[in-house]
Design an enzyme around this catalytic site. Structure first.
Site, PDB file in Angstrom:
ATOM      1  N   THR A  46      55.549 -15.027  30.485  1.00 55.95           N
ATOM      2  CA  THR A  46      56.790 -15.549  29.903  1.00 55.95           C
ATOM      3  C   THR A  46      56.542 -16.713  28.952  1.00 55.95           C
ATOM      4  O   THR A  46      57.462 -17.192  28.303  1.00 55.95           O
ATOM      5  CB  THR A  46      57.722 -16.051  31.034  1.00 55.95           C
ATOM      6  N   SER A  65      60.422 -17.224  37.170  1.00 55.95           N
ATOM      7  CA  SER A  65      60.596 -16.095  36.235  1.00 55.95           C
ATOM      8  C   SER A  65      60.629 -14.741  36.927  1.00 55.95           C
ATOM      9  O   SER A  65      60.735 -13.706  36.260  1.00 55.95           O
ATOM     10  CB  SER A  65      59.449 -16.085  35.219  1.00 55.95           C
ATOM     11  N   CYS A  93      42.150 -23.735  20.862  1.00 54.81           N
ATOM     12  CA  CYS A  93      42.686 -23.228  19.582  1.00 54.81           C
ATOM     13  C   CYS A  93      42.061 -23.912  18.363  1.00 54.81           C
ATOM     14  O   CYS A  93      41.711 -23.251  17.372  1.00 54.81           O
ATOM     15  CB  CYS A  93      44.197 -23.386  19.557  1.00 54.81           C
ATOM     16  N   SER A 142      53.306 -26.321  18.942  1.00 55.36           N
ATOM     17  CA  SER A 142      53.221 -25.112  19.769  1.00 55.36           C
ATOM     18  C   SER A 142      51.925 -25.086  20.566  1.00 55.36           C
ATOM     19  O   SER A 142      51.818 -24.335  21.543  1.00 55.36           O
ATOM     20  CB  SER A 142      53.336 -23.850  18.916  1.00 55.36           C
ATOM     21  N   LYS A 166      36.694 -31.392  23.826  1.00 56.27           N
ATOM     22  CA  LYS A 166      36.662 -29.918  23.874  1.00 56.27           C
ATOM     23  C   LYS A 166      36.095 -29.395  22.557  1.00 56.27           C
ATOM     24  O   LYS A 166      35.241 -28.502  22.547  1.00 56.27           O
ATOM     25  CB  LYS A 166      38.080 -29.359  24.047  1.00 56.27           C
ATOM     26  N   HIS A 196      47.504 -24.892  13.204  1.00 60.22           N
ATOM     27  CA  HIS A 196      46.715 -26.114  13.148  1.00 60.22           C
ATOM     28  C   HIS A 196      46.023 -26.189  11.793  1.00 60.22           C
ATOM     29  O   HIS A 196      45.499 -25.183  11.298  1.00 60.22           O
ATOM     30  CB  HIS A 196      45.624 -26.119  14.223  1.00 60.22           C
TER      31      HIS A 196
END
Ligand code: A2P
Length: 330
Positions: free
Chosen positions: A12, A41, A130, A160, A208, A237
């Site tokens: 979800t 959910s 990401c 996001s 990271k 990004h």
């Protein structure tokens, strides 16, 4: 190729829903589909290829069924607990959280960069951060051709990247409400603060990027530093990447090399105001590179501006590409 039984954990969420979209777009051969999320959910309905699927509450018994691959994006704690349970039942996990990325014996894979690493797994494979994914797609061809001495990352990361709560903070802020997730308003602001601060003064996100880049390129001696910044952009990004190369290079040749490398689209025509941007990269799977120019302060350096959709190539698409590699093996 035969069909596969696929589970999605965190179905979800922002990345979870994008897993479904990308699996469908890429015509991944899904025979059976199981969707999991938190208790809140349970019973929700999600669509895949025009069919409705009911979301189940994730439990320790969730993987007691015939499943081939589980795509996880439900946060680090959920992955820490449930990825080993899934793996022990014979399911190959592709995990989007940071829980397993630096673990020995867990491949950390970007299919354009180190697809060969996918082979050596113990049923858990990690999807990188990401901001790391889009960076290494561009660094890999430079590393192979010229060698890399040092990398300086400065990022401009979309909200996001914090999931639905990040988007909500931006939209609430635009409506005049206070932030619930970030420590300050993200509206009209840049926060040099992504994930927690560590004792060395860096954030976890910065470490990271450093550690994961070394692991993916297989070079722990690579010198890298990073500053990661959250900006009021919904998707994609953007990154300034400064690279000191070991060998000298011809700029036109370097641009040609990037243009012909997998997953990269060079957008670099400043005279026509053409360069990579968040608004044009959104909803695509490419890594865009532009503003490619010599760093004239060193013997052999180059500056690049690199943009990609953090929810797609930075998360869901990369994980589905890894699933495609696994599907070729099982
Ligand atoms: P839920 O929607 O039920 O909270 P995002 O990062 O976009 O917020 O998404 C996080 C995803 O991880 C959601 O699907 C969320 O489900 C799921 N999730 C969070 N905590 C758990 C948990 N303890 N068990 C299973 N799924 C979880």
């Amino acid at each position: 190729m035969r069909g596969f039984k696929i589970a999605i954990v965190g179905a979800t969420g922002m990345v979870g829903r994008t897993f479904l979209k990308v699996l469908e777009e890429r015509s991944f051969p899904v025979d059976e589909l199981y969707l999991f999320a938190s208790a809140k959910s349970e019973g929700k309905i999600l669509n895949f290829k025009g069919k409705e699927y009911t979301v189940e509450k994730l439990t320790e018994g969730s993987f007691d069924r015939d499943m081939d691959i589980a795509l996880f994006s439900a946060g680090g704690d959920t992955s820490k607990k449930y990825a080993p349970i899934a793996a022990s039942k014979g399911v190959v996990v592709v995990d989007n959280s940071s829980a397993w990325r630096m673990e020995k014996g867990v491949p950390l894979v970007v299919p354009e960069v180190n697809p060969y690493d996918v082979k050596n797994h113990n049923r858990i494979i990690a999807n990188p951060n990401c901001s790391t994914i889009q960076a290494v797609v561009v660094l890999k061809p430079l590393y192979d051709k010229y060698g890399i001495e040092r990398v300086v990352y400065s990022t401009y990361q979309a909200v996001s990247g914090s999931g639905q709560k990040g988007i909500k903070d931006l939209n609430d802020g635009l409506a005049g409400k206070p932030p619930a997730l970030y420590p300050h308003s993200i509206v009209n602001n840049c926060l040099p603060h992504i994930d927690q601060f560590l004792d060395n003064g860096y954030t976890k996100e910065e470490m990271k990027m450093i550690n994961e880049t070394q692991k993916i390129l297989g070079d722990y001696s690579l010198k890298i530093t990073a500053t990661t910044v959250r900006v009021p952009v919904e998707y994609c990004h953007s990154e300034s990447i400064n690279v000191e190369l070991k060998k000298d290079f011809d700029l036109a040749e370097l641009k040609e090399l990037l243009s012909s490398s997998p997953g990269i689209q060079v957008v670099d025509d400043p005279s026509s105001n053409l360069y990579p941007m968040a608004t044009t990269a959104a909803n695509t799977d490419m890594v865009y590179a532009g503003r490619i120019r010599r760093d004239e302060s060193v013997v052999s350096g180059v500056n690049l501006w690199v943009v990609a959709d953090n929810v797609r190539k930075g998360a869901a698409t990369n994980a589905v590409q890894i699933a495609e590699l696994i599907a070729g093996q099982i």
